[in-house]
Write a protein that holds these residues in place. Structure first.
Motif, PDB file in Angstrom:
ATOM      1  N   SER B 132     -12.541 -12.231  -0.606  1.00 38.14           N
ATOM      2  CA  SER B 132     -13.072 -11.151  -1.427  1.00 38.14           C
ATOM      3  C   SER B 132     -11.985 -10.116  -1.751  1.00 38.14           C
ATOM      4  N   ILE B 133     -11.233  -9.693  -0.730  1.00 40.63           N
ATOM      5  CA  ILE B 133     -10.179  -8.692  -0.974  1.00 40.63           C
ATOM      6  C   ILE B 133      -9.094  -9.295  -1.858  1.00 40.63           C
ATOM      7  N   SER B 134      -8.786 -10.564  -1.597  1.00 39.35           N
ATOM      8  CA  SER B 134      -7.748 -11.231  -2.386  1.00 39.35           C
ATOM      9  C   SER B 134      -8.113 -11.290  -3.868  1.00 39.35           C
ATOM     10  N   ALA B 135      -9.401 -11.552  -4.170  1.00 41.03           N
ATOM     11  CA  ALA B 135      -9.820 -11.612  -5.574  1.00 41.03           C
ATOM     12  C   ALA B 135      -9.600 -10.262  -6.251  1.00 41.03           C
ATOM     13  N   ARG B 136      -9.958  -9.192  -5.551  1.00 46.01           N
ATOM     14  CA  ARG B 136      -9.791  -7.860  -6.128  1.00 46.01           C
ATOM     15  C   ARG B 136      -8.328  -7.478  -6.288  1.00 46.01           C
ATOM     16  N   VAL B 137      -7.539  -7.786  -5.266  1.00 41.56           N
ATOM     17  CA  VAL B 137      -6.124  -7.416  -5.290  1.00 41.56           C
ATOM     18  C   VAL B 137      -5.390  -8.189  -6.389  1.00 41.56           C
ATOM     19  N   SER B 138      -5.735  -9.474  -6.524  1.00 46.09           N
ATOM     20  CA  SER B 138      -5.102 -10.281  -7.570  1.00 46.09           C
ATOM     21  C   SER B 138      -5.452  -9.732  -8.949  1.00 46.09           C
ATOM     22  N   GLU B 139      -6.675  -9.258  -9.083  1.00 44.26           N
ATOM     23  CA  GLU B 139      -7.092  -8.664 -10.349  1.00 44.26           C
ATOM     24  C   GLU B 139      -6.289  -7.386 -10.631  1.00 44.26           C
ATOM     25  N   MET B 140      -6.128  -6.550  -9.605  1.00 41.16           N
ATOM     26  CA  MET B 140      -5.318  -5.322  -9.755  1.00 41.16           C
ATOM     27  C   MET B 140      -3.906  -5.650 -10.221  1.00 41.16           C
ATOM     28  N   LEU B 141      -3.324  -6.659  -9.557  1.00 44.51           N
ATOM     29  CA  LEU B 141      -1.943  -7.027  -9.871  1.00 44.51           C
ATOM     30  C   LEU B 141      -1.850  -7.553 -11.299  1.00 44.51           C
ATOM     31  N   HIS B 142      -2.818  -8.410 -11.644  1.00 49.12           N
ATOM     32  CA  HIS B 142      -2.842  -8.938 -13.004  1.00 49.12           C
ATOM     33  C   HIS B 142      -2.995  -7.799 -14.015  1.00 49.12           C
ATOM     34  N   ASP B 143      -3.924  -6.901 -13.744  1.00 48.56           N
ATOM     35  CA  ASP B 143      -4.206  -5.801 -14.679  1.00 48.56           C
ATOM     36  C   ASP B 143      -3.011  -4.868 -14.840  1.00 48.56           C
ATOM     37  N   VAL B 144      -2.299  -4.600 -13.750  1.00 55.94           N
ATOM     38  CA  VAL B 144      -1.199  -3.648 -13.877  1.00 55.94           C
ATOM     39  C   VAL B 144      -0.037  -4.279 -14.648  1.00 55.94           C
ATOM     40  N   LEU B 145       0.161  -5.588 -14.470  1.00 52.46           N
ATOM     41  CA  LEU B 145       1.232  -6.253 -15.230  1.00 52.46           C
ATOM     42  C   LEU B 145       0.853  -6.334 -16.705  1.00 52.46           C
ATOM     43  N   ASP B 146      -0.410  -6.592 -16.952  1.00 51.40           N
ATOM     44  CA  ASP B 146      -0.914  -6.613 -18.318  1.00 51.40           C
ATOM     45  C   ASP B 146      -0.768  -5.229 -18.964  1.00 51.40           C
ATOM     46  N   ALA B 147      -1.107  -4.185 -18.221  1.00 50.56           N
ATOM     47  CA  ALA B 147      -0.965  -2.815 -18.731  1.00 50.56           C
ATOM     48  C   ALA B 147       0.514  -2.500 -18.998  1.00 50.56           C
ATOM     49  N   SER B 200      -1.726  -7.754   4.705  1.00 54.41           N
ATOM     50  CA  SER B 200      -0.817  -8.072   3.597  1.00 54.41           C
ATOM     51  C   SER B 200      -1.497  -7.839   2.252  1.00 54.41           C
ATOM     52  N   LEU B 201      -2.755  -8.259   2.153  1.00 54.62           N
ATOM     53  CA  LEU B 201      -3.480  -8.071   0.888  1.00 54.62           C
ATOM     54  C   LEU B 201      -3.648  -6.584   0.582  1.00 54.62           C
ATOM     55  N   GLU B 202      -3.953  -5.820   1.612  1.00 53.38           N
ATOM     56  CA  GLU B 202      -4.127  -4.372   1.405  1.00 53.38           C
ATOM     57  C   GLU B 202      -2.810  -3.768   0.916  1.00 53.38           C
ATOM     58  N   ARG B 203      -1.706  -4.266   1.423  1.00 53.06           N
ATOM     59  CA  ARG B 203      -0.402  -3.749   0.998  1.00 53.06           C
ATOM     60  C   ARG B 203      -0.070  -4.183  -0.439  1.00 53.06           C
ATOM     61  N   VAL B 204      -0.483  -5.390  -0.801  1.00 55.06           N
ATOM     62  CA  VAL B 204      -0.303  -5.807  -2.205  1.00 55.06           C
ATOM     63  C   VAL B 204      -1.014  -4.801  -3.116  1.00 55.06           C
ATOM     64  N   GLY B 205      -2.212  -4.392  -2.707  1.00 53.57           N
ATOM     65  CA  GLY B 205      -2.951  -3.385  -3.473  1.00 53.57           C
ATOM     66  C   GLY B 205      -2.165  -2.076  -3.572  1.00 53.57           C
ATOM     67  N   ASP B 206      -1.580  -1.644  -2.461  1.00 52.27           N
ATOM     68  CA  ASP B 206      -0.768  -0.414  -2.474  1.00 52.27           C
ATOM     69  C   ASP B 206       0.398  -0.531  -3.447  1.00 52.27           C
ATOM     70  N   HIS B 207       1.066  -1.682  -3.422  1.00 53.02           N
ATOM     71  CA  HIS B 207       2.226  -1.862  -4.312  1.00 53.02           C
ATOM     72  C   HIS B 207       1.792  -1.909  -5.779  1.00 53.02           C
ATOM     73  N   ALA B 208       0.648  -2.567  -6.048  1.00 50.73           N
ATOM     74  CA  ALA B 208       0.141  -2.598  -7.427  1.00 50.73           C
ATOM     75  C   ALA B 208      -0.154  -1.172  -7.885  1.00 50.73           C
ATOM     76  N   ARG B 209      -0.685  -0.386  -6.977  1.00 49.76           N
ATOM     77  CA  ARG B 209      -0.959   1.017  -7.279  1.00 49.76           C
ATOM     78  C   ARG B 209       0.350   1.778  -7.559  1.00 49.76           C
ATOM     79  N   ASN B 210       1.373   1.532  -6.753  1.00 53.88           N
ATOM     80  CA  ASN B 210       2.671   2.190  -7.006  1.00 53.88           C
ATOM     81  C   ASN B 210       3.189   1.854  -8.407  1.00 53.88           C
ATOM     82  N   ILE B 211       3.054   0.585  -8.786  1.00 53.68           N
ATOM     83  CA  ILE B 211       3.509   0.176 -10.122  1.00 53.68           C
ATOM     84  C   ILE B 211       2.690   0.896 -11.186  1.00 53.68           C
ATOM     85  N   ALA B 212       1.384   1.021 -10.936  1.00 55.94           N
ATOM     86  CA  ALA B 212       0.518   1.735 -11.885  1.00 55.94           C
ATOM     87  C   ALA B 212       0.983   3.185 -12.039  1.00 55.94           C
TER      88      ALA B 212
END
Lengths: 239, 239
Positions: B132-147, B200-212
């Motif tokens: 569940s967390i992985s699905a959300r985090v992957s979406e965040m990462l995808h969305d921030v790269l798309d943005a 690790s997944l929670e940290r991926v979310g943090d990094h996606a947020r930093n990129i945002a």
């Protein structure tokens, strides 16, 4: 000296002052971050909740300093077009200031774990390991900031090497805490708090290592990230 | 068009090409990092050790890409003296490329945990939470790269807000795994492996947020780090 020479000298003096100012602010931020890690660990070991709360409160100062350093770097890049080693200094500080801020975050997390341990009761194990790793990590952080102040790439390389030692000590500490958890399951939650502290300390070591890599790049133009120690050593010895 | 104009136009075209090239390499690296996270999670869920080992092996490609992007940025800064929004693009990519590389490191760690779980036996709990967390985090990462590809600061702000949701889901998952550990102490070591994946997944979310945050700064010049959501929203709405 004609007017143009005077102007050039003036510009160049102003430029050096700007670079010196940002480096000095970076080092001041480093000093505060170093103190935060020491205070967070002291709060943990002495079960001093007031000190832990002071560390938590101080974190916003570090966040502000990060933004200020980045703004200064931006101004220098926009107005002064630094080149060669000046540009490397600007880039290295720009990368390292992020690591300093993240070290501040880890001090914050250690302080938060201290508050949790105060509420839940102390962990039966893990303090000796945390103290030992903390002493080494604090030394790394101190040494890398000191090397930064002295433009000392060889001292930075020693910091990089020290990080491998910490990783091994961390793994051993985690294994022994897992064993203890299995023997005394009632302690699981409290031991997990101490494991979080160990993990934060290990990450402080990683960030200190990142700063050391940037410093080697800044001083010698050698890319130390993702590079074998032997290769770095060989290149540093040629200088 | 006189010669000087031709030269100026030529220089400016070359400059835009350089900026476009580095942005495109950054996004290509982002695509690979995104794939690494997806593959690492697929390997975990399917207990596919070959795929986990492929993720581990691929990490060095990401490391090389990080260094290449940084070298291109350095060349642009040294030769072209970017200003205003061009400079912000260079700085934002310089910060974000570090986050991408660290996301790659987290995919590496997830793959390593997968290998450990294969050796020790699967964890009795935690996969549903990780999925569940992985699905959300992957979406965040995808969305921030798309943005990033679309220079979309408002989409980046949505990614920042999504991170708070992940932090709450992560805390809830950790609490339920701690409870399970206490009920079945023999599972402690295996559950700790799954906890590492969640972390690790929670940290991926943090990094996606930093990129945002960097993206908002790049597109609108708004400092989004350490800033209240209300304040960011107010400033974005004024544009």
């Amino acid at each position: 000296m004609n007017n143009k020479e005077k102007l050039t000298q003036h510009i160049s003096q102003q430029f050096n002052q700007d670079l010196e100012a940002v480096r000095s602010n970076f080092l001041a931020m480093g000093g505060l971050v170093e103190q935060q890690v020491l205070d967070a660990m002291k709060a943990l070991v002495d079960v001093n909740v007031e000190l832990a709360e002071a560390v938590i409160k101080n974190d916003s100062r570090i966040n502000r300093m990060e933004i200020e350093v980045d703004e200064e770097l931006m101004r220098i890049m926009a107005l002064r077009h630094p080149a060669a080693s000046d540009l490397r200094l600007v880039v290295a500080i720009g990368k390292s200031v992020t690591d300093l801020e993240r070290i501040g975050d880890e001090a914050f997390k250690i302080a938060r774990a201290t508050v949790a341990l105060y509420k839940e009761g102390e962990s039966p194990r893990g303090y000796a390991e945390a103290r030992s790793i903390s002493a080494r990590v604090s030394e790394m952080l101190h040494d890398v900031l000191d090397a930064f102040a002295r433009f000392d790439a060889k001292a930075a390389f020693e910091v990089m090497k020290a990080d491998s030692y910490i990783d091994r000590e961390y793994e051993a500490a985690m294994r022994s805490l897992i064993t203890y958890m299995m023997e005394d399951p009632r302690s699981i939650s409290r031991i997990l708090n101490v494991m979080n502290v160990l993990r934060s300390l290990e990450r402080v070591g990683d960030h200190a290592r990142n700063i050391a890599e940037q410093l080697i790049y800044m001083v010698q133009g050698i890319e130390a990230r993702h590079t074998d120690y032997d290769e770095i050593e060989r290149r540093l010895s040629q200088i």
